[in-house]
Scaffold this motif. Structure first.
Motif, mmCIF file in Angstrom:
data_model
loop_
_atom_site.group_PDB
_atom_site.id
_atom_site.type_symbol
_atom_site.label_atom_id
_atom_site.label_comp_id
_atom_site.label_asym_id
_atom_site.label_seq_id
_atom_site.Cartn_x
_atom_site.Cartn_y
_atom_site.Cartn_z
ATOM 1 N N GLY A 82 32.761 46.403 35.025
ATOM 2 C CA GLY A 82 33.748 45.383 34.719
ATOM 3 C C GLY A 82 33.641 44.973 33.257
ATOM 4 N N TYR A 85 33.549 39.567 29.445
ATOM 5 C CA TYR A 85 34.710 38.709 29.228
ATOM 6 C C TYR A 85 34.932 38.344 27.762
ATOM 7 C CZ TYR A 85 38.150 35.050 29.872
ATOM 8 O OH TYR A 85 39.280 34.301 29.795
ATOM 9 N N ALA A 92 41.480 40.954 31.835
ATOM 10 C CA ALA A 92 42.159 40.993 33.138
ATOM 11 C C ALA A 92 42.554 42.423 33.503
ATOM 12 C CB ALA A 92 43.383 40.081 33.130
ATOM 13 N N LEU A 95 39.316 44.372 34.383
ATOM 14 C CA LEU A 95 38.778 43.995 35.688
ATOM 15 C C LEU A 95 39.644 44.566 36.808
ATOM 16 C CD1 LEU A 95 36.594 42.489 37.225
ATOM 17 C CD2 LEU A 95 38.028 40.430 37.098
ATOM 18 N N SER A 120 31.807 41.280 37.279
ATOM 19 C CA SER A 120 31.844 40.592 35.975
ATOM 20 C C SER A 120 31.641 39.078 36.054
ATOM 21 C CB SER A 120 33.126 40.898 35.193
ATOM 22 O OG SER A 120 33.122 42.234 34.738
ATOM 23 N N CYS A 121 31.331 38.533 37.227
ATOM 24 C CA CYS A 121 31.181 37.076 37.366
ATOM 25 C C CYS A 121 29.776 36.566 37.052
ATOM 26 C CB CYS A 121 31.566 36.639 38.777
ATOM 27 S SG CYS A 121 33.345 36.653 39.034
ATOM 28 N N TYR A 126 32.768 36.366 33.293
ATOM 29 C CA TYR A 126 34.178 36.198 33.636
ATOM 30 C C TYR A 126 34.375 34.857 34.350
ATOM 31 C CZ TYR A 126 38.752 38.377 33.827
ATOM 32 O OH TYR A 126 40.054 38.709 33.591
ATOM 33 N N HIS A 128 35.281 32.367 37.016
ATOM 34 C CA HIS A 128 35.321 32.681 38.437
ATOM 35 C C HIS A 128 36.719 32.630 39.038
ATOM 36 C CE1 HIS A 128 30.845 31.330 38.529
ATOM 37 N NE2 HIS A 128 31.013 32.483 37.936
ATOM 38 N N GLN A 130 39.711 33.005 37.677
ATOM 39 C CA GLN A 130 40.536 34.118 37.215
ATOM 40 C C GLN A 130 40.058 35.444 37.815
ATOM 41 O OE1 GLN A 130 40.247 33.872 32.962
ATOM 42 N NE2 GLN A 130 41.248 31.879 32.874
ATOM 43 N N ALA A 131 38.747 35.637 37.851
ATOM 44 C CA ALA A 131 38.190 36.874 38.412
ATOM 45 C C ALA A 131 38.533 36.995 39.895
ATOM 46 C CB ALA A 131 36.680 36.914 38.210
ATOM 47 N N ALA A 135 40.573 39.972 41.763
ATOM 48 C CA ALA A 135 39.896 40.737 42.819
ATOM 49 C C ALA A 135 40.691 40.708 44.121
ATOM 50 C CB ALA A 135 38.491 40.185 43.036
#
Length: 173
Positions: A82, A85, A92, A95, A120-121, A126, A128, A130-131, A135
């Motif tokens: 991933g 960030y 985006a 990911l 990527s969290c 990244y 959370h 937005q990730a 996902a």
């Protein structure tokens, strides 16, 4: 098939494939990557070393590769990288590609059940919410063909994924 969330250890998942949030070298690391390598044993590292590299890179950001799973219950580990960030100009997109390429590879391998971390969290930073939205959005595209379970251990990440899944379910109604 479906998309679901589980608070627990991804290395214990009894699935066809476990997705690993890896680094580009595929030689183990911290977080989920380190846990998967420790649980799988030395066979996983040996399998990763068999993947050809270009200047030490075995898997570019957003791409996916697979290996046998060593001592894990899964048949395969699908390694994906991933975005970092703060360094990726289009995090985006990267990911979404990491999830998409992982799910496509799972289907190509004949998998129907997969365990997925929050890519990527962790150390890759990244945000959370937005990730989670990315996902869940990508997973919903593949939910007709795959049973996708996100394995989440962090409370804040779990909350973000619960909210994203709820938004996705409401949007589909």
């Amino acid at each position: 098939m479906s998309v679901s969330l589980f608070a627990g250890d991804i290395t214990l998942a009894n699935v066809d494939a476990i997705i690993n949030a890896a680094n580009p070298q595929l030689l183990g690391g911290g977080g989920v990557d380190g846990a998967i390598h420790r649980a799988a044993g030395p066979a996983l590292l040996a399998a990763c070393k068999q993947i050809p590299d270009v200047d030490g890179i075995r898997c570019s950001f957003g791409e996916a590769r697979y290996t046998e799973a060593g001592k894990l219950s899964a048949r395969y580990v699908i390694h994906t990288v991933g975005p970092i960030y703060a360094r990726d100009p289009e995090p985006a997109e990267t990911l979404a590609r990491a999830y998409t390429n992982s799910f496509k590879l799972a289907l190509k391998l004949g998998c129907t059940t997969i365990a997925v971390p929050a890519i990527s969290c962790g150390v890759y930073g990244y945000p959370h919410k937005q990730a989670a939205d990315i996902a869940i959005s990508v997973a919903s595209v593949y939910a007709a063909s795959l049973s996708i379970t996100f394995y989440l251990t962090d409370r804040d990440v779990m909350l973000a994924f619960e909210q994203a899944l709820s938004r996705q379910q409401h949007a589909q109604q």
